[in-house]
Design a protein around this motif. Structure first.
Motif, PDB file in Angstrom:
ATOM      1  N   TYR A  50      57.149  47.875  16.675  1.00 13.53           N
ATOM      2  CA  TYR A  50      58.298  46.847  17.137  1.00 13.53           C
ATOM      3  C   TYR A  50      59.529  47.553  17.766  1.00 13.53           C
ATOM      4  CZ  TYR A  50      55.796  43.752  14.015  1.00 13.53           C
ATOM      5  OH  TYR A  50      54.892  43.182  13.300  1.00 13.53           O
ATOM      6  N   LYS A  51      59.283  48.777  18.087  1.00 13.03           N
ATOM      7  CA  LYS A  51      60.210  49.674  18.863  1.00 13.03           C
ATOM      8  C   LYS A  51      59.354  50.516  19.715  1.00 13.03           C
ATOM      9  CE  LYS A  51      64.371  52.521  18.752  1.00 13.03           C
ATOM     10  NZ  LYS A  51      65.548  53.138  17.760  1.00 13.03           N
ATOM     11  N   GLU A  52      59.669  50.408  21.079  1.00 13.90           N
ATOM     12  CA  GLU A  52      58.954  51.195  22.156  1.00 13.90           C
ATOM     13  C   GLU A  52      59.241  52.963  21.719  1.00 13.90           C
ATOM     14  OE1 GLU A  52      59.240  50.545  26.310  1.00 13.90           O
ATOM     15  OE2 GLU A  52      58.247  48.524  25.777  1.00 13.90           O
ATOM     16  N   ASN A  53      58.270  53.623  21.389  1.00 14.18           N
ATOM     17  CA  ASN A  53      58.269  54.875  21.014  1.00 14.18           C
ATOM     18  C   ASN A  53      56.965  55.762  21.290  1.00 14.18           C
ATOM     19  OD1 ASN A  53      59.491  57.381  20.230  1.00 14.18           O
ATOM     20  ND2 ASN A  53      60.439  56.353  18.549  1.00 14.18           N
ATOM     21  N   TRP A  54      56.874  57.041  21.321  1.00 11.75           N
ATOM     22  CA  TRP A  54      55.532  57.501  21.495  1.00 11.75           C
ATOM     23  C   TRP A  54      55.428  59.018  20.612  1.00 11.75           C
ATOM     24  CZ3 TRP A  54      54.820  62.569  23.294  1.00 11.75           C
ATOM     25  CH2 TRP A  54      56.065  63.225  24.055  1.00 11.75           C
ATOM     26  N   GLY A  55      54.516  59.272  20.087  1.00 13.06           N
ATOM     27  CA  GLY A  55      54.345  60.498  19.506  1.00 13.06           C
ATOM     28  C   GLY A  55      52.908  61.074  19.076  1.00 13.06           C
ATOM     29  N   GLU A 102      61.433  70.578  22.635  1.00 12.00           N
ATOM     30  CA  GLU A 102      61.328  69.149  23.002  1.00 12.00           C
ATOM     31  C   GLU A 102      60.112  68.328  22.368  1.00 12.00           C
ATOM     32  OE1 GLU A 102      63.239  69.057  27.017  1.00 12.00           O
ATOM     33  OE2 GLU A 102      61.184  69.834  27.027  1.00 12.00           O
ATOM     34  N   LEU A 103      59.050  69.084  22.249  1.00 16.36           N
ATOM     35  CA  LEU A 103      57.665  68.489  21.628  1.00 16.36           C
ATOM     36  C   LEU A 103      57.879  68.034  20.218  1.00 16.36           C
ATOM     37  CD1 LEU A 103      54.840  67.732  21.640  1.00 16.36           C
ATOM     38  CD2 LEU A 103      54.086  69.878  21.674  1.00 16.36           C
ATOM     39  N   GLN A 104      58.751  69.012  19.592  1.00 14.81           N
ATOM     40  CA  GLN A 104      58.889  68.944  17.942  1.00 14.81           C
ATOM     41  C   GLN A 104      59.402  67.530  17.700  1.00 14.81           C
ATOM     42  OE1 GLN A 104      57.451  70.920  15.852  1.00 14.81           O
ATOM     43  NE2 GLN A 104      57.506  73.154  16.849  1.00 14.81           N
ATOM     44  N   SER A 105      60.228  67.235  18.435  1.00 16.31           N
ATOM     45  CA  SER A 105      60.825  65.702  17.848  1.00 16.31           C
ATOM     46  C   SER A 105      59.965  64.576  18.041  1.00 16.31           C
ATOM     47  CB  SER A 105      62.000  65.271  18.663  1.00 16.31           C
ATOM     48  OG  SER A 105      61.619  65.244  20.433  1.00 16.31           O
ATOM     49  N   HIS A 106      58.604  64.729  18.809  1.00 17.22           N
ATOM     50  CA  HIS A 106      57.637  63.835  18.865  1.00 17.22           C
ATOM     51  C   HIS A 106      56.275  64.298  18.178  1.00 17.22           C
ATOM     52  CE1 HIS A 106      59.700  61.603  22.331  1.00 17.22           C
ATOM     53  NE2 HIS A 106      59.852  62.840  22.723  1.00 17.22           N
ATOM     54  N   GLN A 148      43.308  54.287  25.757  1.00 15.74           N
ATOM     55  CA  GLN A 148      41.915  54.970  26.223  1.00 15.74           C
ATOM     56  C   GLN A 148      41.944  56.735  25.818  1.00 15.74           C
ATOM     57  OE1 GLN A 148      44.183  53.337  28.511  1.00 15.74           O
ATOM     58  NE2 GLN A 148      43.054  51.402  27.490  1.00 15.74           N
ATOM     59  N   GLU A 149      42.783  57.135  25.907  1.00 17.93           N
ATOM     60  CA  GLU A 149      42.975  58.700  25.688  1.00 17.93           C
ATOM     61  C   GLU A 149      44.315  59.236  25.591  1.00 17.93           C
ATOM     62  OE1 GLU A 149      40.776  62.425  28.196  1.00 17.93           O
ATOM     63  OE2 GLU A 149      41.695  60.846  29.341  1.00 17.93           O
ATOM     64  N   ALA A 150      44.365  60.374  24.554  1.00 13.37           N
ATOM     65  CA  ALA A 150      45.674  61.002  24.482  1.00 13.37           C
ATOM     66  C   ALA A 150      45.471  62.440  23.817  1.00 13.37           C
ATOM     67  CB  ALA A 150      46.351  60.308  23.220  1.00 13.37           C
ATOM     68  N   TYR A 151      46.203  63.267  24.546  1.00 14.36           N
ATOM     69  CA  TYR A 151      45.974  64.832  24.177  1.00 14.36           C
ATOM     70  C   TYR A 151      47.351  65.657  24.200  1.00 14.36           C
ATOM     71  CZ  TYR A 151      45.097  65.011  29.084  1.00 14.36           C
ATOM     72  OH  TYR A 151      45.257  64.739  30.690  1.00 14.36           O
ATOM     73  N   ILE A 152      47.498  66.718  24.034  1.00  6.13           N
ATOM     74  CA  ILE A 152      48.385  67.785  24.157  1.00  6.13           C
ATOM     75  C   ILE A 152      47.609  68.953  24.735  1.00  6.13           C
ATOM     76  CG2 ILE A 152      50.442  68.984  23.342  1.00  6.13           C
ATOM     77  CD1 ILE A 152      50.682  66.825  21.111  1.00  6.13           C
ATOM     78  N   GLU A 153      48.173  69.533  25.721  1.00  4.17           N
ATOM     79  CA  GLU A 153      47.581  70.618  26.283  1.00  4.17           C
ATOM     80  C   GLU A 153      48.529  71.808  26.460  1.00  4.17           C
ATOM     81  OE1 GLU A 153      44.078  69.398  29.361  1.00  4.17           O
ATOM     82  OE2 GLU A 153      45.939  69.595  30.206  1.00  4.17           O
ATOM     83  N   LEU A 162      39.237  63.295  18.849  1.00  6.58           N
ATOM     84  CA  LEU A 162      38.792  64.168  17.801  1.00  6.58           C
ATOM     85  C   LEU A 162      39.115  63.419  16.427  1.00  6.58           C
ATOM     86  CD1 LEU A 162      39.405  67.785  18.540  1.00  6.58           C
ATOM     87  CD2 LEU A 162      37.021  66.437  18.771  1.00  6.58           C
ATOM     88  N   ASN A 163      40.130  62.811  16.419  1.00  4.48           N
ATOM     89  CA  ASN A 163      40.830  61.891  15.298  1.00  4.48           C
ATOM     90  C   ASN A 163      41.871  61.075  15.803  1.00  4.48           C
ATOM     91  OD1 ASN A 163      42.201  60.939  12.975  1.00  4.48           O
ATOM     92  ND2 ASN A 163      40.999  62.649  11.952  1.00  4.48           N
ATOM     93  N   ASN A 164      41.543  59.768  15.617  1.00  2.70           N
ATOM     94  CA  ASN A 164      42.511  58.504  16.145  1.00  2.70           C
ATOM     95  C   ASN A 164      43.835  58.444  15.511  1.00  2.70           C
ATOM     96  OD1 ASN A 164      41.925  56.810  14.002  1.00  2.70           O
ATOM     97  ND2 ASN A 164      40.026  56.133  15.257  1.00  2.70           N
ATOM     98  N   LEU A 165      43.681  59.166  14.437  1.00  2.66           N
ATOM     99  CA  LEU A 165      45.246  59.418  13.657  1.00  2.66           C
ATOM    100  C   LEU A 165      46.328  60.256  14.569  1.00  2.66           C
ATOM    101  CD1 LEU A 165      44.204  59.494   9.979  1.00  2.66           C
ATOM    102  CD2 LEU A 165      44.756  57.341  11.239  1.00  2.66           C
ATOM    103  N   HIS A 166      45.793  61.012  15.365  1.00  3.01           N
ATOM    104  CA  HIS A 166      46.672  61.765  16.336  1.00  3.01           C
ATOM    105  C   HIS A 166      47.724  61.255  17.083  1.00  3.01           C
ATOM    106  CE1 HIS A 166      45.133  65.912  15.483  1.00  3.01           C
ATOM    107  NE2 HIS A 166      44.077  65.757  15.743  1.00  3.01           N
ATOM    108  N   VAL A 167      47.508  60.110  17.108  1.00  7.83           N
ATOM    109  CA  VAL A 167      48.653  59.301  17.968  1.00  7.83           C
ATOM    110  C   VAL A 167      49.263  58.274  17.236  1.00  7.83           C
ATOM    111  CG1 VAL A 167      48.732  57.681  19.947  1.00  7.83           C
ATOM    112  CG2 VAL A 167      47.326  59.660  20.283  1.00  7.83           C
ATOM    113  N   VAL A 168      50.590  58.323  17.362  1.00  7.23           N
ATOM    114  CA  VAL A 168      51.462  57.227  16.836  1.00  7.23           C
ATOM    115  C   VAL A 168      50.919  55.813  17.291  1.00  7.23           C
ATOM    116  CG1 VAL A 168      53.772  56.419  16.478  1.00  7.23           C
ATOM    117  CG2 VAL A 168      53.439  58.778  16.315  1.00  7.23           C
ATOM    118  N   GLY A 169      50.693  55.157  16.320  1.00  9.20           N
ATOM    119  CA  GLY A 169      50.182  53.667  16.693  1.00  9.20           C
ATOM    120  C   GLY A 169      51.147  52.806  17.316  1.00  9.20           C
TER     121      GLY A 169
END
Length: 443
Positions: free
Chosen positions: A133-138, A111-115, A74-79, A91-98
């Motif tokens: 196929y592996k739970e992650n985020w970025g 810490e953020l750099q690794s994501h 639904q939503e994703a951002y970095i503040e 602004l661009n849905n490529l900003h989130v790792v699928g």
């Protein structure tokens, strides 16, 4: 903008029609499952109402693979610390790792750099990254934007859902005079990328409309809109037996929207009817087309041509996946594809299908060279123009022994498929030549 039905009588403007489809679907954040994949399929179903949308549940076994949970976002951002959004999914849905899992955390910049994922060699491009196929985020970010991050801490939020659901795909079966089939397969699982993602289904849709418009169809057509890899595996798990029996030729439709080049990637066997047709069609359109090998594969041909499946499937493309710098980045956008590029992709696949439809195995029924003059099949006057026509006709006749199809004869005498077909048509109508169909096991 043209309406969805205008293309039915205007296939010479298919590129413009396809470009408008891409513009409409470009904003959707598609993935291998989820609401936006379903919405994309529903869009094509609104144009092709005979298309059936199928589903399998999460956990479904597709050959050696398993369908993962359904993913929706639904939503994703970095503040930053002052609540300024430095990255925003809106602004661009490529900003989130699928397939990123839900996140709501404060992280230090270190810490953020690794994501974060970026492309130093393409500092203004947002990369496309997934973790199915592996739970992650970025988050994915342009390198020039990443270099400007200077806050001590950042708030990372991903409002997504990963839960049991379903995988969807679309199937359209267009019957012909025989049950022998041509397979057209395209994928609908990538977010906002134009050539790699949407050019394939847009051109597949246009081709389906053109095929439906044909007054006569020798072949039946199996046209599928699937999520890449897992979708083709699901589809094969359900249809492999009938496909191995009926499919005589097939093409994966992807990367058919830019205007830089034409390219070809063979089936694993390399000598199927699909390969021969693709080489002939591209050779007539652009003799400088780029030829790749099976070792350059990377799309659903991997599944359709896998050992034990061995379907006759090849790829006819414009700029091939992996080979253009905009691939899998935000630079693969609406400026990268064009109506002219899409028209070229449509025309190349349409020519392949036209060759398949017209291809037959001719056999001369007269012993010795036929006397064409007494049948009114030989020009009354010999001119430079008639000499070329007669040369093509006589060259083709000399190979009409019932062992070669028109495609092989055109290759043998160095003429276009259409020239050979036109040259022999009067002889076929006069029953001097009889024809049979080039169905397996001939090929």
């Amino acid at each position: 903008m043209k309406s969805k039905n205008d293309l039915l009588n205007d296939f010479d403007h298919a590129g413009e029609y396809c470009y408008n489809i891409i513009k409409e679907l470009f904003p959707l954040c598609r993935s291998i499952t989820g609401n936006e994949l379903r919405n994309t399929l529903l869009y094509f179903q609104s144009i092709l109402p005979e298309m059936i949308i199928e589903s399998v549940p999460s956990g479904y076994s597709a050959l050696d693979w398993t369908v993962p949970f359904e993913w929706n976002i639904q939503e994703a951002y970095i503040e930053d610390a002052e609540n300024n959004r430095v990255v925003d999914f809106k602004l661009n849905n490529l900003h989130v790792v699928g397939y990123s899992i839900p996140v709501d955390e404060w992280l230090s910049l270190e810490e953020l750099q690794s994501h974060l994922h970026s492309l130093p060699a393409q500092p203004n491009a947002i990369p496309y990254v997934t973790s199915y196929y592996k739970e992650n985020w970025g988050f994915c970010i342009a390198q020039e934007q990443r270099d400007k991050l200077d806050s001590e801490n950042y708030h990372c939020v991903i409002k997504s859902e990963l839960a049991p659901g379903e995988l969807n795909y679309g199937e359209l079966l267009i019957p012909g005079e025989t049950d022998r089939e041509i397979l057209l397969s395209t994928y609908v699982c990538h977010p906002s990328m134009a050539n790699n993602e949407l050019s394939g289904p847009a051109v597949a849709c246009a081709l389906a409309l053109w095929i439906k418009s044909l007054k006569k169809r020798k072949y039946s057509y199996r046209i599928v809109f699937i999520p890449e890899t897992i979708g083709s595996l699901v589809y094969l798990s359900k249809n492999i037996d009938v496909m191995k029996e009926k499919v005589v030729s097939g093409f994966v439709l992807t990367c058919v929207g830019d205007d830089r080049c034409y390219s070809y990637l063979p089936s694993r066997a390399g000598n199927t009817l699909a390969d021969r047709v693709a080489l002939k069609a591209l050779g007539e359109i652009d003799p400088d087309f780029i030829r790749y090998t099976w070792l350059d594969r990377g799309s659903d041909e991997r599944q359709y041509c896998a050992p034990g499946i061995d379907l006759p499937v090849a790829l006819v493309m414009r700029s091939k996946f992996y080979e253009y710098p905009e691939y899998h980045t935000s630079l693969d956008n609406l400026d990268f594809v064009s109506p002219d590029g899409l028209q070229g992709g449509f025309n190349a696949l349409r020519r392949c299908i036209s060759i398949l439809e017209a291809n037959v195995v001719p056999r001369i029924e007269i012993l010795g060279e036929p006397q064409l003059g007494k049948r009114g099949l030989y020009p009354s006057f010999s001119t430079r123009d008639t000499f070329d026509v007669v040369k093509c006709m006589m060259g083709a006749i000399s190979y009409c022994d019932g062992t070669m199809d028109l495609l092989a004869i055109s290759e043998k005498i160095g003429r276009s498929f259409q020239e050979v077909s036109d040259a022999l048509r009067p002889l076929i109508e006069a029953k001097i030549i009889t024809v049979t169909e080039p169905f397996p096991p001939s090929y």
